[in-house]
Design a protein around this motif. Structure first.
Motif, PDB file in Angstrom:
ATOM      1  N   GLY A 261       0.395  -1.351   0.088  1.00  0.00           N
ATOM      2  CA  GLY A 261       0.291   0.307   0.157  1.00  0.00           C
ATOM      3  C   GLY A 261       0.725   1.435  -0.209  1.00  0.00           C
ATOM      4  O   GLY A 261       2.025   1.120   0.013  1.00  0.00           O
TER       5      GLY A 261
ATOM      6  N   GLY B 148       2.668   3.810   0.947  1.00  0.00           N
ATOM      7  CA  GLY B 148       3.554   4.014   2.410  1.00  0.00           C
ATOM      8  C   GLY B 148       3.855   3.056   3.349  1.00  0.00           C
ATOM      9  O   GLY B 148       3.976   3.585   4.202  1.00  0.00           O
TER      10      GLY B 148
ATOM     11  N   SER C  61       1.625   1.222   4.258  1.00  0.00           N
ATOM     12  CA  SER C  61       0.211   1.811   5.093  1.00  0.00           C
ATOM     13  C   SER C  61      -1.064   0.620   5.220  1.00  0.00           C
ATOM     14  O   SER C  61      -1.846  -0.024   5.696  1.00  0.00           O
ATOM     15  CB  SER C  61      -1.280   3.369   4.097  1.00  0.00           C
ATOM     16  OG  SER C  61      -1.340   2.801   3.020  1.00  0.00           O
ATOM     17  N   ASP C  62      -1.046  -0.470   4.280  1.00  0.00           N
ATOM     18  CA  ASP C  62      -1.705  -1.572   4.600  1.00  0.00           C
ATOM     19  C   ASP C  62      -1.433  -2.843   4.938  1.00  0.00           C
ATOM     20  O   ASP C  62      -1.903  -3.795   4.432  1.00  0.00           O
ATOM     21  CB  ASP C  62      -2.271  -1.814   3.011  1.00  0.00           C
ATOM     22  CG  ASP C  62      -2.879  -1.009   1.660  1.00  0.00           C
ATOM     23  OD1 ASP C  62      -3.449  -0.115   2.692  1.00  0.00           O
ATOM     24  OD2 ASP C  62      -3.700  -0.775   0.831  1.00  0.00           O
ATOM     25  N   TRP C  63       0.397  -2.553   5.450  1.00  0.00           N
ATOM     26  CA  TRP C  63       0.552  -3.408   5.050  1.00  0.00           C
ATOM     27  C   TRP C  63       0.759  -4.241   6.753  1.00  0.00           C
ATOM     28  O   TRP C  63       0.408  -5.948   6.644  1.00  0.00           O
ATOM     29  CB  TRP C  63       2.113  -3.267   5.557  1.00  0.00           C
ATOM     30  CG  TRP C  63       3.294  -4.742   6.144  1.00  0.00           C
ATOM     31  CD1 TRP C  63       3.993  -4.471   7.551  1.00  0.00           C
ATOM     32  CD2 TRP C  63       3.390  -5.296   5.175  1.00  0.00           C
ATOM     33  NE1 TRP C  63       4.444  -5.666   7.253  1.00  0.00           N
ATOM     34  CE2 TRP C  63       4.897  -6.278   6.078  1.00  0.00           C
ATOM     35  CE3 TRP C  63       4.031  -5.986   3.503  1.00  0.00           C
ATOM     36  CZ2 TRP C  63       5.312  -7.076   5.818  1.00  0.00           C
ATOM     37  CZ3 TRP C  63       4.442  -6.894   3.477  1.00  0.00           C
ATOM     38  CH2 TRP C  63       5.143  -7.775   4.291  1.00  0.00           C
ATOM     39  N   THR C  64       0.216  -3.641   7.749  1.00  0.00           N
ATOM     40  CA  THR C  64      -0.172  -4.399   9.113  1.00  0.00           C
ATOM     41  C   THR C  64      -1.417  -5.774   8.737  1.00  0.00           C
ATOM     42  O   THR C  64      -1.064  -5.869   9.324  1.00  0.00           O
ATOM     43  CB  THR C  64      -0.376  -2.921   9.820  1.00  0.00           C
ATOM     44  OG1 THR C  64       0.640  -2.284   9.522  1.00  0.00           O
ATOM     45  CG2 THR C  64       0.329  -3.518  11.349  1.00  0.00           C
ATOM     46  N   TYR C  65      -2.510  -4.603   7.524  1.00  0.00           N
ATOM     47  CA  TYR C  65      -4.127  -4.927   7.973  1.00  0.00           C
ATOM     48  C   TYR C  65      -2.957  -6.879   6.999  1.00  0.00           C
ATOM     49  O   TYR C  65      -3.782  -7.297   7.868  1.00  0.00           O
ATOM     50  CB  TYR C  65      -4.296  -4.008   6.916  1.00  0.00           C
ATOM     51  CG  TYR C  65      -5.531  -4.326   6.726  1.00  0.00           C
ATOM     52  CD1 TYR C  65      -6.519  -4.195   7.618  1.00  0.00           C
ATOM     53  CD2 TYR C  65      -6.076  -5.026   5.341  1.00  0.00           C
ATOM     54  CE1 TYR C  65      -7.988  -5.419   6.987  1.00  0.00           C
ATOM     55  CE2 TYR C  65      -7.034  -5.458   4.943  1.00  0.00           C
ATOM     56  CZ  TYR C  65      -8.098  -5.354   5.747  1.00  0.00           C
ATOM     57  OH  TYR C  65      -9.645  -5.787   6.030  1.00  0.00           O
TER      58      TYR C  65
ATOM     59  N   ASP D 216       8.977   0.355  13.232  1.00  0.00           N
ATOM     60  CA  ASP D 216       8.081   1.787  14.482  1.00  0.00           C
ATOM     61  C   ASP D 216       8.839   2.282  15.655  1.00  0.00           C
ATOM     62  O   ASP D 216       8.831   3.634  16.209  1.00  0.00           O
ATOM     63  CB  ASP D 216       7.215   0.368  15.073  1.00  0.00           C
ATOM     64  CG  ASP D 216       6.461  -0.310  14.149  1.00  0.00           C
ATOM     65  OD1 ASP D 216       5.510   0.741  13.543  1.00  0.00           O
ATOM     66  OD2 ASP D 216       5.918  -1.805  14.758  1.00  0.00           O
TER      67      ASP D 216
END
Ligand code: GTP
Ligand code: MG
Lengths: 215, 370
Positions: free
Chosen positions: B61, B63, B65-69, B103
């Motif tokens: 996604g 930057g 953004s979709d990765w964790t999901y 993080d």
């Protein structure tokens, strides 16, 4: 399995290379075993190993050399390799006084972990860097005499005295070994007493191999 | 303030241009190339690579953004894709996402800069001594005091201040060097922190602490695993008096980055960062298994040599890695760890250690990891 001609030897001597990091141990070893010097060598992680077979006092001697990482923390793994070694080449860098000052700590390491009759040779390496020399030959010489070590200065880069340093320590080991086997009335160059696996008569059938005793 | 810093030096001469491989290593004639590109890549392969990159971009996604999901919803898809290799152009970013280092970076703005600029470290000279001995054949690190060497120095110095208990230990430079080929200094620093402090997996710092306790434990575990998995070879090792400290210390200390072909090291790192240290054991076992029939015939010296110089075909990731994935180790690893701890009852000592360490790092961290 029949031994090939290039593997025949009268004696097998295990020698360790120790001393501070960066003094040139790995390059002394590569100069001696492969006649190579590498300005771009990597720092040693753990231990390295190489051998060379050569003539010493008319005998064929196989030198089995363990090169260790010099950084203090690595002694946790490297000191296991002192055990069973007949010789130690203790190297410092003639341009770095701290590496010479640390020689006494290395001697203590040997006393703690190596066999008590180990032959020790002090080596001042990098003599080619004449303008940077910071440890005088006489100081090191005096120290070596006081501690009962043989002493030589080398340059792995220019291949000065490298051959000679190994020859000298191997000859010294040979002299001690052959004296021992004489006094214990053993016929010829067989192993020294009490199952030390370190010295090997090459003609024996089931020649006991390496002498690395670390477990 | 006459401290010697590597930044005070003029860069050395730029080394003469030499033929480089795909990853920037100077090509060596007789040895394997680092990128394994003996074979030309076909048009088909390029197309396949492009399709892979598109899939990966979708997964990440904008930057990240979709990765964790994605990881939460479809961890097995992620695992499978990572095992096939992360596309090289996305590697730096993905590594930071899967290791938890991103993080840490976001939670601790300004910390890296402070460590580099204002703090001094007892390890500075040790680090400088090793800088030119880390990936000496890579174009980025070859120039004396050039940008590569400076970054390497900064990352290692920063770490040695951040964690004075570990400081700097030979071998860490190879980790940092590998990271710096894929990300900025600050990102590399936090990835080093994530690994050593165990942001996602078991902390690696024990590989470098006084006594190298984790190296010793891993070697113990590996020795036993190898004997159980390949009993005939284990018997041969006993006879020849071979033990893993003669060949495998650097596998663990540098996660295969010290002397393995670079393209293989990268593939191992992809999996290592997502799945943890188990992959190091698996790859080690796979190497022994692949070469088993040769190794079993060799006498001591040749055996050591062979264990430090595996043939090129053994180091082809597409052969070696599937073999490694098929070996199951987790249960035995855990049991062997307990055996090892029973053997070495030094627990008291190590807790004291950790407390002291915590204090020294809390100065730098604004918030602690969960
Ligand atoms: N000028 C000069 N440089 C040398 C000589 N011997 C080694 N060096 C250089 O000194 C550096 C360290 O040499 P190594 O052989 O890697 O040192 P080491 O003692 O094995 O170090 P560790 O593996 O870290 O314990 C390298 O950059 C070598 O090129 C020498 O005789 N003269
Ligand atoms: Mg070395």
């Amino acid at each position: 399995m029949a031994r090939r001609a290039d593997e025949e030897y009268d004696y097998l001597f295990k020698v360790v290379l120790i001393g501070d990091s960066g003094v040139g141990k790995s390059n002394l070893l590569s100069r001696f075993t492969r006649n190579e010097f590498c300005l771009e060598s990597k720092s040693t992680i753990g231990v390295e190993f190489a051998t060379r077979t050569l003539q010493v006092e008319g005998r064929t001697v196989k030198a089995q050399i363990w090169d260790t990482a010099g950084q203090e923390r690595y002694r946790a793994i490297t000191s296991a390799y002192y055990r069973g070694a007949l010789g130690a080449l203790l190297v410092y860098d003639v341009t770095k006084p701290t590496t010479f000052e640390n020689v006494s700590r290395w001697l203590k390491e040997l006393r703690d972990h190596a066999d008590s009759n180990i032959v020790i040779m002090l080596i001042g390496n990098k003599t080619d860097l004449k303008h940077l020399r910071a440890v005088a030959t006489e100081d090191a010489q005096g120290y070596a005499e006081k501690e009962g070590l043989s002493f030589i200065e080398t340059s792995a880069l220019e291949a000065t005295n490298v051959e000679k340093s190994f020859q000298t320590i191997l000859a010294e080991i040979y002299r001690i070994i052959s004296k021992k086997s004489l006094s214990s009335d053993e016929p010829g160059p067989a192993s020294i007493k009490e199952g030390k696996t370190l010295v090997v008569g090459g003609s024996e059938e089931n020649t006991k191999k390496p002498c690395c005793s670390s477990s | 303030m006459a401290k010697k810093r590597i930044d005070d030096y003029e860069p050395g001469p730029v080394p003469p241009p030499a033929p480089l491989d795909r990853f920037g290593f100077v090509k060596r004639e007789l040895s394997y190339s680092h990128d394994g590109s003996m074979k030309e890549r076909s048009a088909y392969e390029y197309e396949r690579e492009e399709r892979r990159v598109r899939k990966w971009r979708k997964m990440i996604g904008v930057g990240g953004s979709d990765w964790t999901y994605y990881v939460k919803r479809k961890p097995h898809v992620v695992k499978r894709r990572i095992r096939k290799g992360i596309p090289d152009c996305l590697r730096g970013l993905i590594w930071q996402l899967i290791s938890g280092s991103r993080d840490l970076l976001l939670m601790n703005p300004g910390v890296y800069e402070q460590l580099v600029i204002y703090e001094t470290s007892a390890s500075e000279l040790d680090i400088i001594r090793d800088i030119s001995r880390t990936f000496p054949s890579h174009v980025f690190f070859r120039q004396r005091h050039g940008p590569g060497q400076r970054s390497l120095y900064n990352v290692l110095k920063a770490y040695s201040v951040f964690d004075r208990e570990v400081g700097y230990v030979q071998g860490m430079g190879f980790l940092a060097g590998l990271m710096l080929l894929y990300m900025s200094e600050e990102d590399a620093f936090w990835l080093l922190v994530a690994l050593l402090k165990g942001a996602v997996h078991a902390p690696m710092e024990g590989l470098y602490l006084v006594g190298l306790p984790l190296v010793q434990q891993y070697l113990f575990q590996f020795d036993n695993l190898a004997r159980e998995y390949l009993p005939k070879l284990g018997e041969h090792f006993t006879q020849e008096m071979i033990n893993p400290s003669m060949y495998a210390s650097q596998w663990f200390i540098t996660v295969f980055s010290y002397s393995f072909p670079f393209h293989l090291a990268l593939r191992i790192w992809d999996v290592f960062l997502y799945e943890g240290v188990q992959i190091v054991f698996k790859v080690g076992l796979a190497l022994l298994k692949y070469c088993h029939d040769d190794l079993i015939k060799l006498p001591f010296e040749k055996l050591i040599y062979a264990l430090r110089n595996f043939p090129e075909d053994a180091m082809d990731p597409d052969t070696l890695l599937p073999m490694a994935y098929s070996i199951k180790v987790s249960k035995r690893l855990e049991e062997l760890k307990q055996d090892y701890e029973k053997k070495n009852q030094k627990l008291v000592q190590s807790t004291e250690f950790n407390e002291k360490q915590q204090q020294s790092q809390e100065r730098f961290l604004s918030s602690k990891r969960s």
